[in-house]
Design an enzyme around this catalytic site. Structure first.
Site, PDB file in Angstrom:
ATOM      1  N   ASP A 114       4.502  -8.875  -6.310  1.00  0.00           N
ATOM      2  CA  ASP A 114       4.623  -8.395  -7.696  1.00  0.00           C
ATOM      3  C   ASP A 114       4.072  -9.397  -8.712  1.00  0.00           C
ATOM      4  OD1 ASP A 114       6.008  -6.166  -6.606  1.00  0.00           O
ATOM      5  OD2 ASP A 114       7.826  -7.389  -6.546  1.00  0.00           O
ATOM      6  N   LYS A 127      -1.270  -8.424  -8.845  1.00  0.00           N
ATOM      7  CA  LYS A 127      -2.561  -8.474  -8.130  1.00  0.00           C
ATOM      8  C   LYS A 127      -3.454  -7.277  -8.465  1.00  0.00           C
ATOM      9  CE  LYS A 127      -0.289  -8.761  -4.264  1.00  0.00           C
ATOM     10  NZ  LYS A 127       1.052  -9.041  -4.776  1.00  0.00           N
ATOM     11  N   GLY A 133       2.820  -1.815  -4.175  1.00  0.00           N
ATOM     12  CA  GLY A 133       2.636  -0.923  -5.319  1.00  0.00           C
ATOM     13  C   GLY A 133       1.809  -1.677  -6.337  1.00  0.00           C
ATOM     14  N   HIS A 134       0.512  -1.396  -6.388  1.00  0.00           N
ATOM     15  CA  HIS A 134      -0.370  -2.135  -7.296  1.00  0.00           C
ATOM     16  C   HIS A 134      -0.593  -1.312  -8.560  1.00  0.00           C
ATOM     17  CE1 HIS A 134      -2.008  -4.777  -3.780  1.00  0.00           C
ATOM     18  NE2 HIS A 134      -0.715  -4.906  -4.006  1.00  0.00           N
ATOM     19  N   GLN A 146       1.783  -7.876  -1.141  1.00  0.00           N
ATOM     20  CA  GLN A 146       2.971  -8.737  -1.108  1.00  0.00           C
ATOM     21  C   GLN A 146       2.555 -10.145  -1.575  1.00  0.00           C
ATOM     22  OE1 GLN A 146       2.442  -6.698   2.042  1.00  0.00           O
ATOM     23  NE2 GLN A 146       3.383  -5.210   0.703  1.00  0.00           N
TER      24      GLN A 146
HETATM   25  P1  IMP Z   1       9.242  -4.537   4.069  1.00  0.00           P
HETATM   26  O1  IMP Z   1       7.880  -5.066   3.792  1.00  0.00           O
HETATM   27  O2  IMP Z   1       9.463  -3.149   3.545  1.00  0.00           O
HETATM   28  O3  IMP Z   1       9.608  -4.672   5.515  1.00  0.00           O
HETATM   29  O4  IMP Z   1      10.307  -5.440   3.271  1.00  0.00           O
HETATM   30  C1  IMP Z   1      10.566  -6.802   3.603  1.00  0.00           C
HETATM   31  C2  IMP Z   1      10.826  -7.619   2.345  1.00  0.00           C
HETATM   32  O5  IMP Z   1       9.616  -7.749   1.609  1.00  0.00           O
HETATM   33  C3  IMP Z   1      11.830  -6.983   1.383  1.00  0.00           C
HETATM   34  O6  IMP Z   1      12.573  -8.017   0.757  1.00  0.00           O
HETATM   35  C4  IMP Z   1      10.963  -6.286   0.363  1.00  0.00           C
HETATM   36  O7  IMP Z   1      11.603  -6.134  -0.886  1.00  0.00           O
HETATM   37  C5  IMP Z   1       9.793  -7.254   0.279  1.00  0.00           C
HETATM   38  N1  IMP Z   1       8.542  -6.592  -0.108  1.00  0.00           N
HETATM   39  C6  IMP Z   1       7.761  -5.817   0.661  1.00  0.00           C
HETATM   40  N2  IMP Z   1       6.688  -5.394  -0.024  1.00  0.00           N
HETATM   41  C7  IMP Z   1       6.775  -5.921  -1.242  1.00  0.00           C
HETATM   42  C8  IMP Z   1       5.933  -5.873  -2.407  1.00  0.00           C
HETATM   43  O8  IMP Z   1       4.857  -5.256  -2.423  1.00  0.00           O
HETATM   44  N3  IMP Z   1       6.388  -6.566  -3.500  1.00  0.00           N
HETATM   45  C9  IMP Z   1       7.538  -7.289  -3.478  1.00  0.00           C
HETATM   46  N4  IMP Z   1       8.346  -7.368  -2.429  1.00  0.00           N
HETATM   47  C10 IMP Z   1       7.967  -6.693  -1.312  1.00  0.00           C
END
Ligand code: IMP
Length: 422
Positions: A13, A16, A40-41, A221
């Site tokens: 977040d 990007k 989510g971009h 991420q």
């Molecule tokens: P997962 O990627 O859904 O398995 O989540 C694993 C961890 O990464 C969790 O704490 C999510 O909130 C975090 N996470 C996954 N994708 C994002 C992102 O795009 N932005 C921020 N946090 C993320």
């Protein structure tokens, strides 16, 4: 011309999407390399907000070819929806968007498995985005996964689906009830879409490099969520740094010429896991509201923290960052205080390296220095217009990162950017 990787250096977040949108003004190809619909971009163009979960942000620029690489885990429902939503907004994807045959597919059972695993973890739950990311990557590494190319090969698909169904027949005492016919039906439903949008993306990339095209790798991420180098186990299931981007796009690491690290002016985190510099209330809520810090994928409120230079130095070092894109500098305008973490105090010792053990980050106490504040940045158009407090802060970030400035974002809109002229 060359290859530029854009990666988030914090817990995701960082902004990007907007940075990629800006950098791809002159790009020919943009590639999503890892992660999936957990991302989510957000890009705001003339007041209209676009949130892209799977399709590279470059789709919003005319003439840019967009690739979804082998390292992504693909949610077919989300891709289908995103293609349709873009069409409604008048943005053509046909002939511009290509998915690798090697990309793994998220199946409904992966989301089911994720819900079960989270439940079994109890208090130690990860609070994932519930997009089936972890189980899909687990199946990939267990060599059970279904790839885009498998769905397009009716001769072997049935056998592969049978193997996955058998693996989920009963796991950890849970009966998944995963049904062969349902999985086949799911795959067949999206076959026409994959026929239209899949390609040999390695070939597209190789040709683009040979043709001296400008290629952008769009990270998802952030590096502190990297499966190897992040705050394990509170991480995502892919390599979110530059190594993951090269592999997930299907490029030699040496093909990458430039690494732009995206840094938000403060840190945020969504989901479980330590973040030592959490800001006290009520200031944390003020920053959350001003920065609109709610998840673009899940809507969850993000925790907000002071800038953490120990983590920043670590992320820059491991990714060979060559320039910094600093985002949301405007959000910090008008504050009465600005604390910057320069070390961690742990059982009486000062530590300025990022630890392997997440528990350390839970127990440590951040050591802050006070940075000068600044007022709102409304009339700023260039680096030289920045108030002294903001200039001092930007210089501190660059000194820690050990590289030059790429640009500064001072608002959500496409034009709200300070570009560095070189
Ligand atoms: P997962 O990627 O859904 O398995 O989540 C694993 C961890 O990464 C969790 O704490 C999510 O909130 C975090 N996470 C996954 N994708 C994002 C992102 O795009 N932005 C921020 N946090 C993320």
């Amino acid at each position: 011309m060359g290859v530029t990787a854009v990666i988030g250096l914090q817990w995701g977040d960082e902004g990007k999407g907007k940075i990629v949108d800006s950098l791809c003004e002159h790009a020919d190809v943009v590639v999503r390399c890892q992660g999936g619909a957990n991302a989510g971009h957000t890009i705001v163009i003339d007041g209209t907000e676009f949130v892209l979960h799977l399709i590279p942000s470059g789709i919003l620029r005319d003439g840019v070819t967009c690739l979804i690489g082998n390292g992504v885990v693909l949610d077919l429902e989300v891709l289908d929806k995103e293609i349709k939503e873009l069409a409604e907004a008048g943005i053509e994807t046909s002939g511009r968007l290509w998915v690798s045959h090697r990309t793994h597919v998220v199946l409904p059972v992966h989301k089911q498995a994720e819900a079960v695993r989270e439940e079994l973890r109890g208090d130690r739950k990860l609070d994932t985005t519930k997009r089936g990311i972890g189980p899909c990557y687990s199946d990939k590494f267990s060599r059970l996964g279904i790839r885009v190319g498998d769905i397009l090969n009716p001769r072997t698909l049935g056998e592969k689906v049978r193997t996955v169904c058998a693996a989920y027949h009963e796991v950890q005492g849970v009966e998944y009830g995963v049904d062969y016919d349902q999985v086949m039906e799911y795959c067949r439903k999206y076959t026409p879409m994959l026929e239209a949008f899949s390609a040999d993306t390695l070939g597209v990339l190789a040709e683009s490099i040979a043709g001296d095209k400008e290629i952008l790798l769009e990270g998802s991420q952030g590096f502190l969520l990297d499966i190897d180098h992040g705050t394990y186990p509170f991480v995502t299931s892919s390599n979110t740094g530059v190594h993951g981007l090269a592999c997930g796009a299907g490029l030699a690491p040496s093909a990458i010429d430039k690494v732009v690290g995206v840094v938000k002016s403060y840190v945020t985190r969504v989901g479980e896991g330590p973040m030592p510099t959490l800001i006290d209330e009520p200031l944390q809520s003020v920053i959350r509201e001003k920065g609109r810090e709610y998840g673009a994928t899940t809507g969850r409120p993000r925790r907000c923290g002071w800038p953490d230079l120990v983590a920043l130095k670590y992320s820059c070092m491991l990714n060979g960052v060559t320039s910094i894109a600093l985002t949301k500098l405007d959000t910090l305008g008008g504050l009465d205080e600005l604390d910057v973490c320069v070390a961690y105090e742990y059982h009486g010792s000062l530590v300025d390296t990022f630890p392997a053990d997440s528990e350390f980050l839970v127990d440590c106490v951040p050591r802050y220095v006070t940075s000068a504040t600044w007022s709102e940045l409304d009339d700023v158009t260039g680096v030289h217009d920045l108030p002294p407090g903001a200039t001092e802060y930007v210089e501190r970030i660059l000194k820690t990162a050990g590289c030059e400035l790429e640009l500064i974002s001072i608002g959500p809109g496409r034009g709200e950017l300070i570009k560095v002229e070189r």
